[in-house]
Design a protein around this motif. Structure first.
Motif, PDB file in Angstrom:
ATOM      1  N   HIS A 153     -14.074   2.048  10.228  1.00 28.50           N
ATOM      2  CA  HIS A 153     -12.904   1.647   9.447  1.00 28.50           C
ATOM      3  C   HIS A 153     -13.166   1.391   7.971  1.00 28.50           C
ATOM      4  O   HIS A 153     -12.221   1.337   7.179  1.00 28.50           O
ATOM      5  N   ASP A 178      -5.463  -4.741  13.051  1.00 24.12           N
ATOM      6  CA  ASP A 178      -6.099  -3.665  12.287  1.00 24.12           C
ATOM      7  C   ASP A 178      -5.347  -2.346  12.469  1.00 24.12           C
ATOM      8  O   ASP A 178      -5.085  -1.626  11.502  1.00 24.12           O
ATOM      9  N   ARG A 179      -4.971  -2.027  13.722  1.00 21.79           N
ATOM     10  CA  ARG A 179      -4.281  -0.766  13.997  1.00 21.79           C
ATOM     11  C   ARG A 179      -2.899  -0.736  13.343  1.00 21.79           C
ATOM     12  O   ARG A 179      -2.510   0.248  12.705  1.00 21.79           O
ATOM     13  N   TRP A 238     -17.153  -1.103  14.282  1.00 18.33           N
ATOM     14  CA  TRP A 238     -15.881  -1.238  13.562  1.00 18.33           C
ATOM     15  C   TRP A 238     -16.047  -0.927  12.083  1.00 18.33           C
ATOM     16  O   TRP A 238     -15.250  -0.183  11.499  1.00 18.33           O
ATOM     17  N   GLU A 242      -3.157  -0.435   9.600  1.00 22.74           N
ATOM     18  CA  GLU A 242      -3.505   0.940   9.239  1.00 22.74           C
ATOM     19  C   GLU A 242      -2.274   1.850   9.301  1.00 22.74           C
ATOM     20  O   GLU A 242      -2.078   2.725   8.452  1.00 22.74           O
TER      21      GLU A 242
END
Length: 370
Positions: free
Chosen positions: A295, A346-347, A291, A350
């Motif tokens: 990221h 997180d997605r 990760w 983003e």
């Protein structure tokens, strides 16, 4: 408010400038800059990580839009070389301490599980001449301890890429936890030390397939083995010269490809099946490494000196800890219908598509402290 501007403001609310000043004094650095201070560098590195900037030049062009103090890329580079990376290491552990909280015990073990491992970041040979590797590569390592069930960082230290993992194990292990580790940490003499230490260190460590198991004695059990478990014994480990003084438990199982996985431990209460489940949880630290590399821009090292390289890496890990903190506080506060997994959070963060309830919470987070 744009997501990355909000992130910067949350970071400043959690670690305000006044908390950095004492740490700067402790490491003996004198910040003479008026326009681009150590705190500005800290914010720059954090923003570069979360937005995955390509380097100092790219950051120079984008930092103004993120609400940061604008500076020339050469100024940023010079600052990154000067500021001791120990400052960013201390900031990471400061935030980790702020995030610590008690959790429920699982699997009938005496303590929580702590996965210990390292990840390597490699670049070309000429990029980091002070950290050479075999062939035409150079690189560094981050040695990490992860509280498995929480997914939270516990301790981190650094080294050059050719430094053995076991050498740095004492800097990240903790007798308050059961350490779970792979073969790089399976030195037999360490097992005796863990067992006889003033504060006993519980461990579950994979050992090499060709390890000599001296005087094996099967452990008593009432039911046949389940799943892939093949053996559960106690024995001494190693040949005569390196044989452990004490007897340890050894559980043997098969991996999905049918290869043997041999686990040594000083845990005796959990069943062999639970021992296997505990070791499988070690995979969470591999997920963490994947990760942060995907990221947080970790493979793109901006500088070439130890201060610049480790300062960037420690700040990237701090960004992960902050994201986890925001996520956990958010999930504890939003309605059940708005709860997310960390991957979903997180997605959506983003993509700038977090649900409205989360956006309200993030705004209120600016006034909170962990």
């Amino acid at each position: 408010m744009k997501k990355f501007t909000m992130f910067s403001q949350i970071l400043q609310s959690v670690i305000p400038q006044e908390e950095i000043a004492p740490l700067i004094n402790e490491i003996g650095y004198v910040d003479k800059a008026r326009k681009f201070t150590v705190y500005d560098l800290f914010l720059f590195l954090a923003q570069a990580s979360i937005e995955q900037w390509k380097g100092y030049r790219d950051g120079e062009a984008r930092m103004g839009k993120s609400g940061l103090q604008i500076a020339d890329h050469s100024t940023i580079s010079k600052k990154a070389k000067e500021v001791p990376y120990q400052l960013f290491k201390e900031l990471l552990h400061l935030l980790i301490r702020k995030c610590n909280r008690a959790t429920k015990r699982k699997l009938r073990i005496p303590k929580e599980l702590l996965a210990v491992d390292s990840t390597k970041i490699t670049v070309g040979k000429g990029r980091l001449p002070w950290a050479p590797l075999k062939g035409e590569r150079s690189g560094v390592k981050l040695h990490v301890a992860l509280v498995i069930d929480q997914g939270n960082l516990h301790r981190v230290t650094e080294s050059t890429g050719n430094s053995p993992d076991l050498v740095h194990a004492p800097e990240v292990i903790d007798p308050s936890f059961v350490i779970v580790a792979d073969r790089a940490y399976g030195k037999h003499e360490m097992f005796d030390k863990y067992e006889s230490a003033e504060k006993k260190q519980y461990f579950l460590i994979r050992i090499r397939d060709n390890t000599i198991l001296h005087d094996p004695t099967p452990r008593k059990r009432k039911a046949p083995f389940k799943g892939t478990i093949e053996r559960d014994i106690t024995c001494q480990l190693g040949v005569k010269k390196t044989r452990t003084k004490k007897r340890f438990r050894v559980v043997t199982l098969k991996d999905p490809e049918g290869n043997p996985v041999i686990l040594a431990t000083n845990l005796h209460k959990p069943s062999a099946e639970n021992i296997a489940e505990m070791y499988k949880k070690r995979w969470q630290i591999e997920v963490l490494f994947r990760w942060i590399k995907q990221h947080l821009n970790v493979p793109k090292l901006f500088g070439t000196t130890p201060n610049a390289v480790y300062g960037q890496l420690y700040t990237a890990l701090l960004v992960y800890v902050l994201m986890k903190l925001v996520f956990e506080k958010g999930n504890a506060s939003v309605h059940a219908s708005a709860k997310l997994t960390f991957a979903e959070f997180d997605r959506l963060f983003e993509l700038d598509k977090l649900p409205s309830e989360w956006l309200v919470l993030l705004t209120s987070f600016l006034k909170m402290r962990p």
